[in-house]
Write an enzyme that holds these catalytic residues in place. Sequence first.
Site, PDB file in Angstrom:
ATOM      1  N   GLN A   1      -2.023   2.483   9.834  1.00 55.47           N
ATOM      2  CA  GLN A   1      -0.738   2.604   9.133  1.00 55.47           C
ATOM      3  C   GLN A   1       0.259   3.416   9.957  1.00 55.47           C
ATOM      4  O   GLN A   1       1.472   3.247   9.843  1.00 55.47           O
ATOM      5  CB  GLN A   1      -0.920   3.288   7.766  1.00 55.47           C
ATOM      6  CG  GLN A   1      -1.644   2.474   6.729  1.00 55.47           C
ATOM      7  CD  GLN A   1      -3.137   2.727   6.733  1.00 55.47           C
ATOM      8  OE1 GLN A   1      -3.708   3.130   7.754  1.00 55.47           O
ATOM      9  NE2 GLN A   1      -3.797   2.488   5.624  1.00 55.47           N
TER      10      GLN A   1
ATOM     11  N   ASN B   1      -5.412  12.386   0.429  1.00 58.32           N
ATOM     12  CA  ASN B   1      -4.522  11.548   1.235  1.00 58.32           C
ATOM     13  C   ASN B   1      -5.368  10.774   2.248  1.00 58.32           C
ATOM     14  O   ASN B   1      -6.602  10.933   2.316  1.00 58.32           O
ATOM     15  CB  ASN B   1      -3.465  12.414   1.931  1.00 58.32           C
ATOM     16  CG  ASN B   1      -2.345  11.583   2.530  1.00 58.32           C
ATOM     17  OD1 ASN B   1      -1.804  10.685   1.882  1.00 58.32           O
ATOM     18  ND2 ASN B   1      -2.003  11.846   3.787  1.00 58.32           N
ATOM     19  N   LYS B   2      -4.711   9.964   3.039  1.00 62.41           N
ATOM     20  CA  LYS B   2      -5.387   9.088   4.008  1.00 62.41           C
ATOM     21  C   LYS B   2      -6.450   9.823   4.808  1.00 62.41           C
ATOM     22  O   LYS B   2      -6.253  10.967   5.220  1.00 62.41           O
ATOM     23  CB  LYS B   2      -4.320   8.497   4.935  1.00 62.41           C
ATOM     24  CG  LYS B   2      -4.805   7.583   6.021  1.00 62.41           C
ATOM     25  CD  LYS B   2      -5.701   6.474   5.538  1.00 62.41           C
ATOM     26  CE  LYS B   2      -5.082   5.613   4.454  1.00 62.41           C
ATOM     27  NZ  LYS B   2      -6.093   4.763   3.756  1.00 62.41           N
TER      28      LYS B   2
ATOM     29  N   ARG C   1      -7.634  -0.426  -6.641  1.00 61.58           N
ATOM     30  CA  ARG C   1      -7.801   0.722  -5.733  1.00 61.58           C
ATOM     31  C   ARG C   1      -7.974   1.984  -6.582  1.00 61.58           C
ATOM     32  O   ARG C   1      -7.144   2.260  -7.451  1.00 61.58           O
ATOM     33  CB  ARG C   1      -6.591   0.855  -4.795  1.00 61.58           C
ATOM     34  CG  ARG C   1      -6.419  -0.367  -3.891  1.00 61.58           C
ATOM     35  CD  ARG C   1      -5.521  -0.076  -2.708  1.00 61.58           C
ATOM     36  NE  ARG C   1      -6.165   0.758  -1.719  1.00 61.58           N
ATOM     37  CZ  ARG C   1      -5.521   1.306  -0.690  1.00 61.58           C
ATOM     38  NH1 ARG C   1      -4.221   1.132  -0.542  1.00 61.58           N
ATOM     39  NH2 ARG C   1      -6.164   2.049   0.192  1.00 61.58           N
TER      40      ARG C   1
ATOM     41  N   ASP D   1      -1.948  10.786  -2.152  1.00 62.96           N
ATOM     42  CA  ASP D   1      -2.341   9.747  -3.115  1.00 62.96           C
ATOM     43  C   ASP D   1      -2.693  10.343  -4.468  1.00 62.96           C
ATOM     44  O   ASP D   1      -2.637   9.660  -5.486  1.00 62.96           O
ATOM     45  CB  ASP D   1      -3.530   8.949  -2.573  1.00 62.96           C
ATOM     46  CG  ASP D   1      -3.058   8.080  -1.429  1.00 62.96           C
ATOM     47  OD1 ASP D   1      -2.980   8.585  -0.300  1.00 62.96           O
ATOM     48  OD2 ASP D   1      -2.716   6.916  -1.675  1.00 62.96           O
TER      49      ASP D   1
ATOM     50  N   ARG E   1       0.863  -1.186   0.000  1.00 62.84           N
ATOM     51  CA  ARG E   1       0.000   0.000   0.000  1.00 62.84           C
ATOM     52  C   ARG E   1       0.898   1.234   0.000  1.00 62.84           C
ATOM     53  O   ARG E   1       2.117   1.130   0.111  1.00 62.84           O
ATOM     54  CB  ARG E   1      -1.022  -0.006   1.153  1.00 62.84           C
ATOM     55  CG  ARG E   1      -0.622  -0.597   2.437  1.00 62.84           C
ATOM     56  CD  ARG E   1       0.485   0.114   3.156  1.00 62.84           C
ATOM     57  NE  ARG E   1       0.202   1.527   3.318  1.00 62.84           N
ATOM     58  CZ  ARG E   1       1.116   2.436   3.579  1.00 62.84           C
ATOM     59  NH1 ARG E   1       2.396   2.114   3.697  1.00 62.84           N
ATOM     60  NH2 ARG E   1       0.798   3.699   3.717  1.00 62.84           N
ATOM     61  N   GLY E   2       0.254   2.408  -0.110  1.00 63.72           N
ATOM     62  CA  GLY E   2       1.026   3.636  -0.273  1.00 63.72           C
ATOM     63  C   GLY E   2       1.126   3.923  -1.765  1.00 63.72           C
ATOM     64  O   GLY E   2       1.480   3.026  -2.550  1.00 63.72           O
ATOM     65  N   ALA E   3       0.808   5.161  -2.145  1.00 61.10           N
ATOM     66  CA  ALA E   3       0.651   5.469  -3.570  1.00 61.10           C
ATOM     67  C   ALA E   3       1.849   5.069  -4.452  1.00 61.10           C
ATOM     68  O   ALA E   3       1.668   4.344  -5.447  1.00 61.10           O
ATOM     69  CB  ALA E   3       0.301   6.942  -3.725  1.00 61.10           C
TER      70      ALA E   3
HETATM   71  O1  MRU Z   1      -4.565   3.094   2.190  1.00 60.07           O
HETATM   72  P1  MRU Z   1      -3.091   3.342   2.057  1.00 60.07           P
HETATM   73  O2  MRU Z   1      -2.298   2.799   3.204  1.00 60.07           O
HETATM   74  O3  MRU Z   1      -2.554   2.904   0.719  1.00 60.07           O
HETATM   75  O4  MRU Z   1      -2.963   4.920   2.109  1.00 60.07           O
HETATM   76  C1  MRU Z   1      -1.689   5.496   2.018  1.00 60.07           C
HETATM   77  C2  MRU Z   1      -1.685   6.949   2.206  1.00 60.07           C
HETATM   78  O5  MRU Z   1      -2.701   7.606   2.297  1.00 60.07           O
HETATM   79  C3  MRU Z   1      -0.340   7.610   2.165  1.00 60.07           C
HETATM   80  O6  MRU Z   1      -0.310   8.706   3.014  1.00 60.07           O
HETATM   81  C4  MRU Z   1      -0.075   8.076   0.731  1.00 60.07           C
HETATM   82  O7  MRU Z   1      -0.185   6.991  -0.150  1.00 60.07           O
HETATM   83  C5  MRU Z   1       1.237   8.684   0.583  1.00 60.07           C
HETATM   84  S1  MRU Z   1       2.463   7.437   0.457  1.00 60.07           S
HETATM   85  C6  MRU Z   1       3.962   8.028   0.080  1.00 60.07           C
END
Ligand code: MRU
Length: 374
Positions: free
Chosen positions: A223, A274-275, A118, A264, A75-77
């Site tokens: 996270q 973002n999250k 996603r 994201d 996970r993470g963009a």
């Molecule tokens: O649902 P996730 O864990 O994929 O969400 C991740 C985030 O929101 C991060 O803050 C975002 O991807 C930035 S990662 C460098």
Amino acid sequence: MLFFEIRIIINIGYETDNSKLVKLKTKIHSSLRTVEWKNNAVVMIDQTKLPNKLVFVKYTDYKDVANAIRTLVVRGAPAIGISGAFGLALAALQSKAKSKEKLLEDLEKARNTLFETRPTAINLAWGLDKIMKVANKSNNVTEIKKLIIQTAKKMAEEDIETNMNMGKHGAALFENNDRIMTHCNAGALATVGYGTALGVIRATKESGKKIKVIATETRPVMQGSRLTAFELKHDGIDVSLIPDTAVGYAMFKGLVNKVIVGADRILRTGHVYNKIGTYQVAMMAKQHNIPFYVAAPLSTFDLKSNPEDVIIEQRNRSEVTQIGDRKTAPDDIDVINPAFDMTPPELITGIITEVGIAKPSFEESIKKLFKSKM
Ligand code: MRU
């Protein structure tokens, strides 16, 4: 279940409890890759097992990579973007096509499967589109497959370089004794390595400044506590964990003087996705006159969409109604569980990228950054 039959846990030597992990004389960002290509397979850290176990999973079927993205194994963009590219590389190897047309057909099918996992992080589309473009560059099936693998591997290496450059730009904004709040995980684990927001934090520390990080736990998937607190603590960066509900308290008490988060998706207008919870943190920062920074590579920018076009992923109700196997809500309760929110540009002090920092007004500033890359 098919998924568990196919996935192979490798390198059990690393599977250990957290206390033993901390004793490893390695830094998460310099020694481990969140996702990488090894001997015609994709190897990734299973992030659902952290912080208790460091387990690597190995995939040779693109459908398993899609499942890994969907279930947050990765996970993470930026990490999702590279995983998508590697997924297509697997699809190319899996294809039995004898002609370019048939190979492109197989790749298109795989692209759709990977893309549907996603919807919010734009890096996934970026990674997939980059590979689809390369697939059109030759007429020879073997040559196309080679080109795809080479490109995906290069994208993974460039991710780390990009994050380190972002770190250099961002570190200039932070001072000795800063107390920095971050939300979710925008670290080495959200990228191939080093991280975006946490990359800036790492670079600030590497520049000799003393800093303290406040990490939110980031409900409902945690996270912040499972990943950010883990990777910062492991790398010797001073970090305190707070519940999401203590953001206002921490700011009011002066425990925080800057905020940095990842993203994201960022629109040309500076709207940042973002999250979930990022918007609340930004609002609270505004209330307390605390600068709010976003760190993200240019691959996270979506210059075409408007806010109404962006799909916010809604995740499973069980993330909210239970903690592990323990039920924490009444049966049949209605649940709203968005994974992301949007922070408007007026709450953002600056957006740190690998080519420089965008400042308000963002539309002009972002345009200039993109021009400087050309
Ligand atoms: O649902 P996730 O864990 O994929 O969400 C991740 C985030 O929101 C991060 O803050 C975002 O991807 C930035 S990662 C460098």
